[in-house]
Design a protein around this motif. Structure first.
Motif, PDB file in Angstrom:
ATOM      1  N   THR A 230       0.763  -1.447  -0.068  1.00 54.90           N
ATOM      2  CA  THR A 230       0.013  -0.172   0.020  1.00 54.90           C
ATOM      3  C   THR A 230       0.766   1.348  -0.121  1.00 54.90           C
ATOM      4  O   THR A 230       0.542   2.460   0.471  1.00 54.90           O
ATOM      5  CB  THR A 230      -1.031  -0.084   1.283  1.00 54.90           C
TER       6      THR A 230
ATOM      7  N   VAL B 102       2.617   4.585  -1.379  1.00 57.53           N
ATOM      8  CA  VAL B 102       2.125   5.643  -2.192  1.00 57.53           C
ATOM      9  C   VAL B 102       3.195   6.583  -2.387  1.00 57.53           C
ATOM     10  O   VAL B 102       4.036   6.854  -1.510  1.00 57.53           O
ATOM     11  CB  VAL B 102       0.683   6.020  -1.868  1.00 57.53           C
TER      12      VAL B 102
ATOM     13  N   ALA C  65      -1.851   2.357   4.309  1.00 55.02           N
ATOM     14  CA  ALA C  65      -1.142   3.419   3.470  1.00 55.02           C
ATOM     15  C   ALA C  65       0.073   4.014   3.957  1.00 55.02           C
ATOM     16  O   ALA C  65       0.122   4.086   5.247  1.00 55.02           O
ATOM     17  CB  ALA C  65      -1.900   4.790   2.993  1.00 55.02           C
TER      18      ALA C  65
ATOM     19  N   VAL D 202      -4.882   9.720  -1.067  1.00 58.97           N
ATOM     20  CA  VAL D 202      -4.963   8.616   0.084  1.00 58.97           C
ATOM     21  C   VAL D 202      -6.318   8.768   0.658  1.00 58.97           C
ATOM     22  O   VAL D 202      -6.639   9.754   1.414  1.00 58.97           O
ATOM     23  CB  VAL D 202      -3.905   8.944   1.172  1.00 58.97           C
TER      24      VAL D 202
END
Length: 332
Positions: free
Chosen positions: A142, A144, A217, A150
Motif C-alpha cells: 500500500t 504511495v 497506506a 490517499v
C-alpha cells in the motif's frame, strides 16, 4: 544523487521507470533511456543496448539497488553522457513510491515524540524502549508516492499522519554491528506513517502490533537521496504543512537509537534485504496527535525535510464500506 520512480503510460498499460532527479534544473532523467543511448553511441545494437539498460535500470528500485555498486556508477555515467536527451520536466511526471520495498519496518526513536505521544494518550513510556529498538512490520503493497490521493479509511474518525525519515537498505544485512549497518544504508527518503488513531488504540491493547491502524497506506517519496549526498542525519529540519499553512516543525537530532543501531538490531538472526525501508519513527511535533489536528477529506498534507524535499498528498474520500467486525460477547 536523487533517485525516484515514475509511472509512464504505454499501449500495454502503466509501467514504472527509474529516474535521476535534478530539482535545480527542474527535470528528471529516465535512466534506462539515457543508458540505452549511451550504449548505442558505444557501438551496441539497439536491442543489445535495451537489454543492458533494462537490466541495470528495471522498474523496481529494490531490484536495481540489489545490483550493488554498478547501479549508482552506471546512473552517474548515463546522466552525464546522455541526460539531456532523456530528460522530462519534473512538473509533468506521475510519481509513484520512491522505492518498492520488500518489507517496511517502522521504529520509534525520536525522544520528543515518545514523550509527547505518551502524554497525549495519558500513559508513561515503557522502559522497554530503553532496552531494545522496537519496531513493527508493515505491508509494502500500500506504499504511495508524491501527489497521490490517499482515501480516508471508512472505519476511522481520527485520521492522522506521522512525519518520519525512511532509511533505504543497500545490501543484504545479517548480524551486523551498528557501524557496519550504517555503511550498508543506500539512501534516505521521507516516510509518512499514515494512522487511524482510534483503531490503532484498540490494536495496541491487543498487543500484537498495528494492523488496520497503519497498513492502509504508507507514503514514500518524493525521491531517495543517496547517503553520499545527504551527509549527516542528525541535523535535518522537518516541517508539516496542511493546506499550505505550517502546523509544526521538528528536528532529527535527539534520538534514543541511531539508524545504524536500528538496522543492526533488525539484522540479528534475520536477513534484511536491499531496498527494505526502515523508518525512524515520528519526529517530535510530527503527528497530528501531538498538535491536536485531525485530517479530513480534501486536506492537502505536505511533509518537508531539508536536503531531501517535500512529500505531498491529498486526503481522498473513503472507499465504500463493505464489512466491519461486530464486538463479540465476553467469553472469559
Amino acid at each position: 544523487m536523487k533517485l525516484g520512480r515514475i509511472s509512464v503510460d504505454t499501449p500495454f498499460g502503466a509501467v514504472s521507470r527509474l529516474v535521476a532527479v535534478d530539482p535545480t534544473k527542474n527535470r528528471v532523467v529516465d535512466l534506462a533511456t539515457a543508458e540505452l543511448l549511451r550504449r548505442q553511441a558505444k557501438g551496441a545494437t539497439r536491442d543489445a543496448a535495451q537489454r543492458f539498460a533494462s537490466a541495470i535500470f528495471p522498474g523496481s528500485m529494490s531490484a536495481a539497488i540489489a545490483l550493488g555498486d554498478i547501479f549508482l556508477e552506471t546512473a552517474h555515467e548515463a546522466v552525464e553522457a546522455r541526460g539531456d536527451d532523456a530528460a522530462t520536466p519534473i512538473s509533468s511526471v506521475n510519481w509513484i513510491s520512491a522505492v518498492d520495498p520488500p518489507l517496511i519496518r517502522d521504529g520509534l526513536t525520536f525522544v520528543k515524540h515518545i514523550r509527547q505521544f505518551h502524554e497525549r494518550v495519558g500513559a508513561e513510556p515503557t522502559e522497554a524502549l530503553l532496552e531494545i529498538p522496537g519496531y513493527f512490520k508493515g505491508t509494502p503493497f500500500t506504499a504511495v508516492g508524491h501527489d497521490a490521493e490517499v482515501p480516508k479509511p471508512f472505519y476511522t474518525d481520527y485520521f492522522d499522519y506521522e512525519l518520519e525519515l525512511g532509511y533505504i537498505v543497500g545490501r543484504v544485512c545479517h548480524n551486523l554491528t551498528p557501524d557496519e549497518a550504517r555503511k550498508a544504508l543506500f539512501g534516505v527518503t521521507i516516510f509518512n506513517d499514515w494512522s487511524a488513531r482510534d483503531v490503532q488504540k484498540i490494536e495496541l491493547k491487543i498487543g500484537m502490533g498495528p494492523g488496520k491502524g497503519k497498513d492502509f497506506a504508507f507514503g514514500i517519496g518524493p525521491w531517495i537521496v543517496t547517503m553520499d549526498e545527504i551527509g549527516r542525519l542528525d541535523d535535518l529540519e522537518m516541517t508539516v504543512r496542511i493546506n499550505g499553512k505550517e502546523c509544526s516543525r521538528g528536528n532529527s537530532a535527539e534520538t534514543v537509537w541511531s539508524p545504524g543501531e536500528l538496522l543492526a538490531y533488525m539484522s540479528i538472526s534475520e536477513y534484511v534485504q536491499p531496498g527494505d525501508l526502515i523508518a525512524s519513527g515520528t519526529v517530535g511535533n510530527g503527528s497530528g496527535l501531538e498538535i491536536d489536528r485531525k485530517l479530513e477529506v480534501g486536506d492537502v498534507l505536505e511533509l518537508e525535510v531539508s536536503r531531501i524535499g517535500t512529500l505531498r498528498n491529498r486526503v481522498g474520500p473513503p472507499e465504500e464500506k463493505r464489512w466491519w467486525p461486530e464486538r463479540r460477547k465476553k467469553f472469559w
